[in-house]
Design an enzyme around this catalytic site. Sequence first.
Site, PDB file in Angstrom:
ATOM      1  N   ASN A  45       0.797  -1.224   0.000  1.00 57.72           N
ATOM      2  CA  ASN A  45       0.000   0.000   0.000  1.00 57.72           C
ATOM      3  C   ASN A  45       0.831   1.276   0.000  1.00 57.72           C
ATOM      4  O   ASN A  45       0.308   2.351  -0.224  1.00 57.72           O
ATOM      5  CB  ASN A  45      -0.950   0.011   1.211  1.00 57.72           C
ATOM      6  CG  ASN A  45      -0.240  -0.294   2.509  1.00 57.72           C
ATOM      7  OD1 ASN A  45       0.378  -1.347   2.658  1.00 57.72           O
ATOM      8  ND2 ASN A  45      -0.293   0.619   3.443  1.00 57.72           N
ATOM      9  N   GLN A  63      -5.135  -3.971  -1.865  1.00 51.12           N
ATOM     10  CA  GLN A  63      -4.723  -2.997  -2.884  1.00 51.12           C
ATOM     11  C   GLN A  63      -4.633  -3.637  -4.280  1.00 51.12           C
ATOM     12  O   GLN A  63      -4.203  -2.967  -5.227  1.00 51.12           O
ATOM     13  CB  GLN A  63      -3.380  -2.347  -2.511  1.00 51.12           C
ATOM     14  CG  GLN A  63      -3.407  -1.576  -1.194  1.00 51.12           C
ATOM     15  CD  GLN A  63      -4.211  -0.271  -1.259  1.00 51.12           C
ATOM     16  OE1 GLN A  63      -4.633   0.181  -2.332  1.00 51.12           O
ATOM     17  NE2 GLN A  63      -4.440   0.327  -0.102  1.00 51.12           N
ATOM     18  N   GLY A  72     -13.955  -2.963   1.170  1.00 50.52           N
ATOM     19  CA  GLY A  72     -14.865  -2.259   0.266  1.00 50.52           C
ATOM     20  C   GLY A  72     -14.427  -0.842  -0.072  1.00 50.52           C
ATOM     21  O   GLY A  72     -14.511  -0.409  -1.220  1.00 50.52           O
ATOM     22  N   HIS A  73     -13.912  -0.119   0.949  1.00 53.62           N
ATOM     23  CA  HIS A  73     -13.736   1.320   0.716  1.00 53.62           C
ATOM     24  C   HIS A  73     -12.548   1.661  -0.176  1.00 53.62           C
ATOM     25  O   HIS A  73     -12.366   2.820  -0.544  1.00 53.62           O
ATOM     26  CB  HIS A  73     -13.693   2.088   2.046  1.00 53.62           C
ATOM     27  CG  HIS A  73     -12.482   1.900   2.872  1.00 53.62           C
ATOM     28  ND1 HIS A  73     -11.488   2.840   2.940  1.00 53.62           N
ATOM     29  CD2 HIS A  73     -12.093   0.893   3.697  1.00 53.62           C
ATOM     30  CE1 HIS A  73     -10.552   2.425   3.778  1.00 53.62           C
ATOM     31  NE2 HIS A  73     -10.897   1.232   4.245  1.00 53.62           N
ATOM     32  N   THR A 119     -25.633  -9.050  13.252  1.00 53.04           N
ATOM     33  CA  THR A 119     -26.584  -8.822  12.153  1.00 53.04           C
ATOM     34  C   THR A 119     -25.861  -8.219  10.960  1.00 53.04           C
ATOM     35  O   THR A 119     -25.108  -7.251  11.097  1.00 53.04           O
ATOM     36  CB  THR A 119     -27.714  -7.876  12.627  1.00 53.04           C
ATOM     37  OG1 THR A 119     -28.314  -8.471  13.780  1.00 53.04           O
ATOM     38  CG2 THR A 119     -28.759  -7.667  11.542  1.00 53.04           C
ATOM     39  N   CYS A 151      -2.625   5.257   7.376  1.00 50.30           N
ATOM     40  CA  CYS A 151      -2.684   4.664   8.714  1.00 50.30           C
ATOM     41  C   CYS A 151      -1.516   5.094   9.571  1.00 50.30           C
ATOM     42  O   CYS A 151      -1.593   5.080  10.780  1.00 50.30           O
ATOM     43  CB  CYS A 151      -2.668   3.150   8.642  1.00 50.30           C
ATOM     44  SG  CYS A 151      -3.772   2.537   7.422  1.00 50.30           S
TER      45      CYS A 151
HETATM   46  N1  PLP Z   1      -4.465  -4.011   4.025  1.00 48.87           N
HETATM   47  C1  PLP Z   1      -4.022  -3.048   3.213  1.00 48.87           C
HETATM   48  C2  PLP Z   1      -2.943  -3.366   2.226  1.00 48.87           C
HETATM   49  C3  PLP Z   1      -4.565  -1.764   3.270  1.00 48.87           C
HETATM   50  O1  PLP Z   1      -4.101  -0.807   2.443  1.00 48.87           O
HETATM   51  C4  PLP Z   1      -5.592  -1.512   4.224  1.00 48.87           C
HETATM   52  C5  PLP Z   1      -6.159  -0.149   4.360  1.00 48.87           C
HETATM   53  O2  PLP Z   1      -5.439   0.822   4.477  1.00 48.87           O
HETATM   54  C6  PLP Z   1      -6.033  -2.556   5.042  1.00 48.87           C
HETATM   55  C7  PLP Z   1      -5.445  -3.794   4.926  1.00 48.87           C
HETATM   56  C8  PLP Z   1      -7.122  -2.357   6.057  1.00 48.87           C
HETATM   57  O3  PLP Z   1      -8.371  -2.277   5.418  1.00 48.87           O
HETATM   58  P1  PLP Z   1      -9.686  -1.768   6.181  1.00 48.87           P
HETATM   59  O4  PLP Z   1      -9.602  -0.291   6.241  1.00 48.87           O
HETATM   60  O5  PLP Z   1     -10.826  -2.267   5.343  1.00 48.87           O
HETATM   61  O6  PLP Z   1      -9.700  -2.406   7.538  1.00 48.87           O
END
Ligand code: PLP
Length: 374
Positions: A148, A178, A199-200, A236, A321
């Site tokens: 990422n 990714q 999803g996002h 749910t 993050c």
């Molecule tokens: N794995 C990777 C490579 C990501 O880029 C991300 C999000 O930044 C995640 C996991 C975590 O995903 P989520 O935000 O759906 O928990």
Amino acid sequence: MIYFDNAATTKPCAEAVAAVNDALERFANPSSLHKLGLEAELIVTDARETVAEALGAKAEEIYFTSGATESSNTAIFGAFRAHGKRKNRLVITSVEHPATAAPAQLLEELGCEVIRVSPREDGRFYAEDIAAAVDDNTFMLSMMLVNNETGYILPVQETFSLVKRKHPYVLLHCDCVQGFMKIPFKVKKLGADMISLSGHKIHAPKGIGALYLRKGVHIPPLLYGGGQEKGFRSGTESVPLIAGFGAAVKKLSPTVKERLDYVGGLRDRLARKCNENGFSVNSLPDASPYVVSISVKGLRSEVLLHYLEKRDICVSSGSACSKGKKSSVLGEFGLDAVSDSTVRVSFCADNTADEVDELIKQLTNAENDLCKVK
Ligand code: PLP
């Protein structure tokens, strides 16, 4: 506003928004036995089939979760609880997202042996290096498909196939967050037992993801309760978010290749113009074009990020993050020297060549305005 932070999150597409709104109206609990409940259940079934088809999986192998963090936690803790009494080693790479790295660290604190395989000096992973870390005492190998922070594509298929041949009982998990809907792959060819999706990152809402669990693989759940998702993920179901996820996948899956080519063109343009202007491109040329790590020498990431933000261009420093914390991942890729001046430009197919040109213009302005001041 120019949005180049699609690896952090994407704008929900109109189809996903419409599906969410429609499902909010059809509000019943999918476990209810009356006809409104059945209607809600059908929405979930349809989304499950869509996600499964996009992966080349069976619908029964898809479990909806709150996102990839939950999916990866479920996979790692589940694998440990299923096999950790007899086997003690977990193998991951040194560039995993915290959704994998943090559960691995917790297991290490609980007494597990965690091996973190690093790339070689050329910044690349080699399947044989990762496979060599897997031994008879290993219960799981977890590695991501696309990094990422740099877009680097890891040799997952080759590694999994090497490991499966020598250690057929090791559980193989892949964080495909990714890569899903961005670079073409199917579960069978990848050889994964478990796959985490979010999803996002693909124009669906936040708070929804999935875990692919290959038929025949059994691990205990992370959440216990009402027994939804065949007892594997109680709670749910969020029908609206699941509907939005399904709608985004339905929209994107026919155009994976086409969008990859288009975004590849944007990346090439960005790389060419960076070279012309003396900015460094840290991502390798064969990385996913959706994520491009670049540096402007002498400019700190945060300073550059805010300069661009004031000119309506959104990028990120490292991964979202890490929130300003220095990432160890760039160092792992041999990019320590530039990591303080790195910004991540992450595309989606809504971006344009004009936006790339505007970014280059503003990077040049930033260099002139800010480096002179120093
Ligand atoms: N794995 C990777 C490579 C990501 O880029 C991300 C999000 O930044 C995640 C996991 C975590 O995903 P989520 O935000 O759906 O928990």
